[in-house]
Design a protein around this motif. Structure first.
Motif, PDB file in Angstrom:
ATOM      1  N   SER A   6       0.820  -1.199   0.000  1.00  0.00           N
ATOM      2  CA  SER A   6       0.000   0.000   0.000  1.00  0.00           C
ATOM      3  C   SER A   6       0.863   1.261   0.000  1.00  0.00           C
ATOM      4  O   SER A   6       0.661   2.183  -0.788  1.00  0.00           O
ATOM      5  CB  SER A   6      -0.926  -0.005   1.223  1.00  0.00           C
ATOM      6  OG  SER A   6      -1.730   1.162   1.251  1.00  0.00           O
ATOM      7  N   VAL A   7       1.851   1.291   0.897  1.00  0.00           N
ATOM      8  CA  VAL A   7       2.752   2.447   0.986  1.00  0.00           C
ATOM      9  C   VAL A   7       3.547   2.601  -0.303  1.00  0.00           C
ATOM     10  O   VAL A   7       3.739   3.724  -0.811  1.00  0.00           O
ATOM     11  CB  VAL A   7       3.689   2.298   2.198  1.00  0.00           C
ATOM     12  CG1 VAL A   7       4.756   3.392   2.177  1.00  0.00           C
ATOM     13  CG2 VAL A   7       2.897   2.350   3.496  1.00  0.00           C
ATOM     14  N   VAL A  24      -4.263   4.866  -6.020  1.00  0.00           N
ATOM     15  CA  VAL A  24      -5.215   4.862  -4.907  1.00  0.00           C
ATOM     16  C   VAL A  24      -5.919   3.516  -4.827  1.00  0.00           C
ATOM     17  O   VAL A  24      -6.054   2.927  -3.743  1.00  0.00           O
ATOM     18  CB  VAL A  24      -6.255   5.995  -5.070  1.00  0.00           C
ATOM     19  CG1 VAL A  24      -7.366   5.838  -4.037  1.00  0.00           C
ATOM     20  CG2 VAL A  24      -5.599   7.365  -4.917  1.00  0.00           C
ATOM     21  N   THR A  25      -6.365   3.017  -5.974  1.00  0.00           N
ATOM     22  CA  THR A  25      -7.060   1.722  -5.981  1.00  0.00           C
ATOM     23  C   THR A  25      -6.154   0.609  -5.472  1.00  0.00           C
ATOM     24  O   THR A  25      -6.554  -0.193  -4.615  1.00  0.00           O
ATOM     25  CB  THR A  25      -7.546   1.397  -7.406  1.00  0.00           C
ATOM     26  OG1 THR A  25      -8.389   2.449  -7.880  1.00  0.00           O
ATOM     27  CG2 THR A  25      -8.318   0.082  -7.420  1.00  0.00           C
ATOM     28  N   ARG A  26      -4.929   0.541  -5.990  1.00  0.00           N
ATOM     29  CA  ARG A  26      -3.999  -0.508  -5.567  1.00  0.00           C
ATOM     30  C   ARG A  26      -3.674  -0.376  -4.077  1.00  0.00           C
ATOM     31  O   ARG A  26      -3.648  -1.368  -3.340  1.00  0.00           O
ATOM     32  CB  ARG A  26      -2.701  -0.445  -6.381  1.00  0.00           C
ATOM     33  CG  ARG A  26      -2.855  -0.744  -7.853  1.00  0.00           C
ATOM     34  CD  ARG A  26      -1.507  -1.027  -8.502  1.00  0.00           C
ATOM     35  NE  ARG A  26      -0.516  -0.001  -8.237  1.00  0.00           N
ATOM     36  CZ  ARG A  26      -0.361   1.112  -8.974  1.00  0.00           C
ATOM     37  NH1 ARG A  26      -1.164   1.334  -9.999  1.00  0.00           N
ATOM     38  NH2 ARG A  26       0.589   1.980  -8.676  1.00  0.00           N
ATOM     39  N   TRP A  80     -16.272  -2.856  -2.635  1.00  0.00           N
ATOM     40  CA  TRP A  80     -16.750  -1.508  -2.302  1.00  0.00           C
ATOM     41  C   TRP A  80     -15.763  -0.451  -2.794  1.00  0.00           C
ATOM     42  O   TRP A  80     -16.172   0.583  -3.337  1.00  0.00           O
ATOM     43  CB  TRP A  80     -16.959  -1.369  -0.793  1.00  0.00           C
ATOM     44  CG  TRP A  80     -17.575  -0.052  -0.442  1.00  0.00           C
ATOM     45  CD1 TRP A  80     -18.908   0.257  -0.368  1.00  0.00           C
ATOM     46  CD2 TRP A  80     -16.856   1.167  -0.161  1.00  0.00           C
ATOM     47  NE1 TRP A  80     -19.052   1.588  -0.060  1.00  0.00           N
ATOM     48  CE2 TRP A  80     -17.838   2.167   0.064  1.00  0.00           C
ATOM     49  CE3 TRP A  80     -15.510   1.500  -0.085  1.00  0.00           C
ATOM     50  CZ2 TRP A  80     -17.482   3.494   0.374  1.00  0.00           C
ATOM     51  CZ3 TRP A  80     -15.157   2.819   0.204  1.00  0.00           C
ATOM     52  CH2 TRP A  80     -16.139   3.790   0.443  1.00  0.00           C
ATOM     53  N   VAL A  81     -14.471  -0.701  -2.615  1.00  0.00           N
ATOM     54  CA  VAL A  81     -13.458   0.231  -3.121  1.00  0.00           C
ATOM     55  C   VAL A  81     -13.616   0.396  -4.628  1.00  0.00           C
ATOM     56  O   VAL A  81     -13.638   1.518  -5.157  1.00  0.00           O
ATOM     57  CB  VAL A  81     -12.037  -0.255  -2.779  1.00  0.00           C
ATOM     58  CG1 VAL A  81     -10.996   0.564  -3.536  1.00  0.00           C
ATOM     59  CG2 VAL A  81     -11.787  -0.170  -1.276  1.00  0.00           C
ATOM     60  N   ASP A  82     -13.728  -0.705  -5.344  1.00  0.00           N
ATOM     61  CA  ASP A  82     -13.850  -0.650  -6.799  1.00  0.00           C
ATOM     62  C   ASP A  82     -15.104   0.116  -7.221  1.00  0.00           C
ATOM     63  O   ASP A  82     -15.083   0.865  -8.204  1.00  0.00           O
ATOM     64  CB  ASP A  82     -13.904  -2.064  -7.381  1.00  0.00           C
ATOM     65  CG  ASP A  82     -12.594  -2.829  -7.199  1.00  0.00           C
ATOM     66  OD1 ASP A  82     -11.567  -2.170  -6.931  1.00  0.00           O
ATOM     67  OD2 ASP A  82     -12.611  -4.065  -7.306  1.00  0.00           O
ATOM     68  N   ALA A  83     -16.208  -0.072  -6.491  1.00  0.00           N
ATOM     69  CA  ALA A  83     -17.462   0.578  -6.850  1.00  0.00           C
ATOM     70  C   ALA A  83     -17.438   2.071  -6.581  1.00  0.00           C
ATOM     71  O   ALA A  83     -18.155   2.841  -7.238  1.00  0.00           O
ATOM     72  CB  ALA A  83     -18.623  -0.066  -6.085  1.00  0.00           C
ATOM     73  N   ASN A  84     -16.611   2.512  -5.621  1.00  0.00           N
ATOM     74  CA  ASN A  84     -16.626   3.920  -5.211  1.00  0.00           C
ATOM     75  C   ASN A  84     -15.468   4.746  -5.747  1.00  0.00           C
ATOM     76  O   ASN A  84     -15.495   5.979  -5.645  1.00  0.00           O
ATOM     77  CB  ASN A  84     -16.661   4.013  -3.687  1.00  0.00           C
ATOM     78  CG  ASN A  84     -18.050   3.797  -3.132  1.00  0.00           C
ATOM     79  OD1 ASN A  84     -18.824   4.729  -2.964  1.00  0.00           O
ATOM     80  ND2 ASN A  84     -18.396   2.535  -2.866  1.00  0.00           N
ATOM     81  N   THR A 114      -2.610  11.414  -3.175  1.00  0.00           N
ATOM     82  CA  THR A 114      -2.882   9.988  -3.385  1.00  0.00           C
ATOM     83  C   THR A 114      -2.939   9.267  -2.037  1.00  0.00           C
ATOM     84  O   THR A 114      -3.816   8.415  -1.811  1.00  0.00           O
ATOM     85  CB  THR A 114      -1.787   9.367  -4.280  1.00  0.00           C
ATOM     86  OG1 THR A 114      -1.817  10.002  -5.562  1.00  0.00           O
ATOM     87  CG2 THR A 114      -2.006   7.870  -4.459  1.00  0.00           C
ATOM     88  N   GLY A 115      -2.032   9.617  -1.137  1.00  0.00           N
ATOM     89  CA  GLY A 115      -2.057   9.026   0.203  1.00  0.00           C
ATOM     90  C   GLY A 115      -3.313   9.403   0.965  1.00  0.00           C
ATOM     91  O   GLY A 115      -3.912   8.557   1.650  1.00  0.00           O
ATOM     92  N   SER A 116      -3.739  10.652   0.866  1.00  0.00           N
ATOM     93  CA  SER A 116      -4.947  11.100   1.576  1.00  0.00           C
ATOM     94  C   SER A 116      -6.185  10.356   1.086  1.00  0.00           C
ATOM     95  O   SER A 116      -7.027   9.913   1.879  1.00  0.00           O
ATOM     96  CB  SER A 116      -5.142  12.613   1.375  1.00  0.00           C
ATOM     97  OG  SER A 116      -4.063  13.338   1.927  1.00  0.00           O
ATOM     98  N   MET A 117      -6.307  10.192  -0.233  1.00  0.00           N
ATOM     99  CA  MET A 117      -7.452   9.468  -0.786  1.00  0.00           C
ATOM    100  C   MET A 117      -7.414   7.990  -0.393  1.00  0.00           C
ATOM    101  O   MET A 117      -8.455   7.364  -0.155  1.00  0.00           O
ATOM    102  CB  MET A 117      -7.468   9.601  -2.311  1.00  0.00           C
ATOM    103  CG  MET A 117      -7.853  10.976  -2.825  1.00  0.00           C
ATOM    104  SD  MET A 117      -9.511  11.484  -2.292  1.00  0.00           S
ATOM    105  CE  MET A 117      -9.096  12.631  -0.966  1.00  0.00           C
ATOM    106  N   THR A 118      -6.212   7.437  -0.305  1.00  0.00           N
ATOM    107  CA  THR A 118      -6.070   6.039   0.111  1.00  0.00           C
ATOM    108  C   THR A 118      -6.556   5.850   1.549  1.00  0.00           C
ATOM    109  O   THR A 118      -7.288   4.895   1.849  1.00  0.00           O
ATOM    110  CB  THR A 118      -4.607   5.586  -0.004  1.00  0.00           C
ATOM    111  OG1 THR A 118      -4.202   5.640  -1.373  1.00  0.00           O
ATOM    112  CG2 THR A 118      -4.428   4.172   0.518  1.00  0.00           C
ATOM    113  N   VAL A 119      -6.152   6.756   2.436  1.00  0.00           N
ATOM    114  CA  VAL A 119      -6.599   6.681   3.834  1.00  0.00           C
ATOM    115  C   VAL A 119      -8.117   6.771   3.913  1.00  0.00           C
ATOM    116  O   VAL A 119      -8.768   5.999   4.629  1.00  0.00           O
ATOM    117  CB  VAL A 119      -5.948   7.797   4.673  1.00  0.00           C
ATOM    118  CG1 VAL A 119      -6.581   7.875   6.054  1.00  0.00           C
ATOM    119  CG2 VAL A 119      -4.444   7.555   4.804  1.00  0.00           C
TER     120      VAL A 119
END
Length: 320
Positions: A6-7, A24-26, A80-84, A114-119
């Motif tokens: 992730s990091v 972000v998705t990965r 859910w991640v993929d859908a949103n 990118t990190g903020s959206m991942t969180v």
């Protein structure tokens, strides 16, 4: 779940924009355990039954006709991640276009964003139970919408609250179907919210804040959440006070990091919308009945203003 991957995905963010959405998705998928989605036949049919029953009961209680989404999915957290991700990209993409000139170091800004959206996505994927998605700001026709249930989260939270999984799942289904009823009763609502959101983003891109647009979005969402709570209380075919009490206690009992993330994501505001909106509609129903409350969905002008949410009598005098 692999935090290292992730990091690394965030650190390697690339492209031309302020956010690398593929990264972000990965990163979000690597940070989140997908959870078990091996549904028994009884569980699968239970979801379908709960949604059908919720629609029937809500139509009976509210006298509002509406269609259920064509897409009703039982998901794991990765689903859910993929859908949103597309929804996040649509909303943030508009802001990115408006604010592109404000980033002096695009590479650093891209990694940070990118990190903020991942969180944000990772936190929500671990906590969302059900979701009605009207697909705001989408290019698809306005009637396209979707209903999601994140099964691993429902199972985990039911266990944490020491309540029956079947009963808790049904309660979540009733809540999300009430949102489908609202947007079905008010086909103008999606466009109303989109217009205010776009105005807000455009103002941010110009370095200002359109406070009126923010107030209108907040008032509309307070009405959406409050009416859903009101309708759900009257439609749900079982006792629910213990469920609500336990859910509220769980929200308040989160650790400091979780509380901070919730504040940053505006989830404290959403809780306030629930409480304020429900109080507004309860006063309206006590004064004039549920039919008067339903008038709110007839046209945009019938939405309560921010001031009227705290003074239901003024809204009744103006509208109902």
């Amino acid at each position: 779940m692999n935090l290292y991957d992730s990091v690394r995905a965030v650190a390697e963010a690339s492209g031309e924009g302020l956010i690398d959405w593929n990264a972000v998705t990965r990163a979000a998928r690597s940070a989140v355990d997908p959870g078990d989605l091996s549904l028994s036949a009884a569980t699968r049919s239970g979801y379908a039954r709960d949604v059908r029953d919720a629609r029937t009961r809500i139509q009976e209680v509210s006298a509002v006709e509406f269609d259920l989404p064509d897409v009703v999915e039982v998901q794991n957290r990765h689903h859910w991640v993929d859908a949103n991700i597309a929804t996040f990209e649509r909303v943030m993409g508009t802001l990115e276009t408006e604010t592109r000139g404000f980033a002096p170091d695009l590479g650093f800004a891209r990694v940070l964003n990118t990190g903020s959206m991942t969180v944000a996505l990772s936190f929500l994927a671990n906590n969302v139970l059900g979701q009605y998605d009207p697909l705001l700001l989408a290019d698809a026709p306005a009637e396209d919408h979707a209903l999601y249930f994140v099964h691993p989260n429902i199972v985990r939270v039911a266990d944490e609250l020491d309540v029956s999984e079947e009963r808790f799942r049904r309660w979540i289904a009733f809540h999300e179907v009430t949102h489908a009823a609202e947007f079905g009763a008010a086909p103008w609502l999606s466009g109303h919210l989109e217009d205010r959101m776009e105005r807000s983003v455009a103002a941010l891109g110009e370095g200002s804040i359109d406070r009126e647009a923010f107030r209108e979005v907040n008032a509309a969402m307070t009405a959406v959440e409050g009416y859903a709570e009101l309708l759900m209380d009257r439609a749900f075919d079982d006792e629910y006070e213990d469920l609500r009490r336990k859910v509220e206690a769980r929200r308040g009992g989160k650790g400091p990091v979780s509380q901070l993330v919730r504040r940053l994501l505006g989830m404290g505001m959403k809780r306030r919308q629930y409480e304020r909106g429900k109080a507004f509609f309860e006063d309206v129903v006590d004064a004039r009945g549920l039919e008067a409350a339903s008038v709110v969905w007839e046209r945009p002008e019938n939405l309560p203003t921010d001031a009227e949410l705290d003074a239901p009598g003024k809204w009744l005098a103006r509208v109902a």
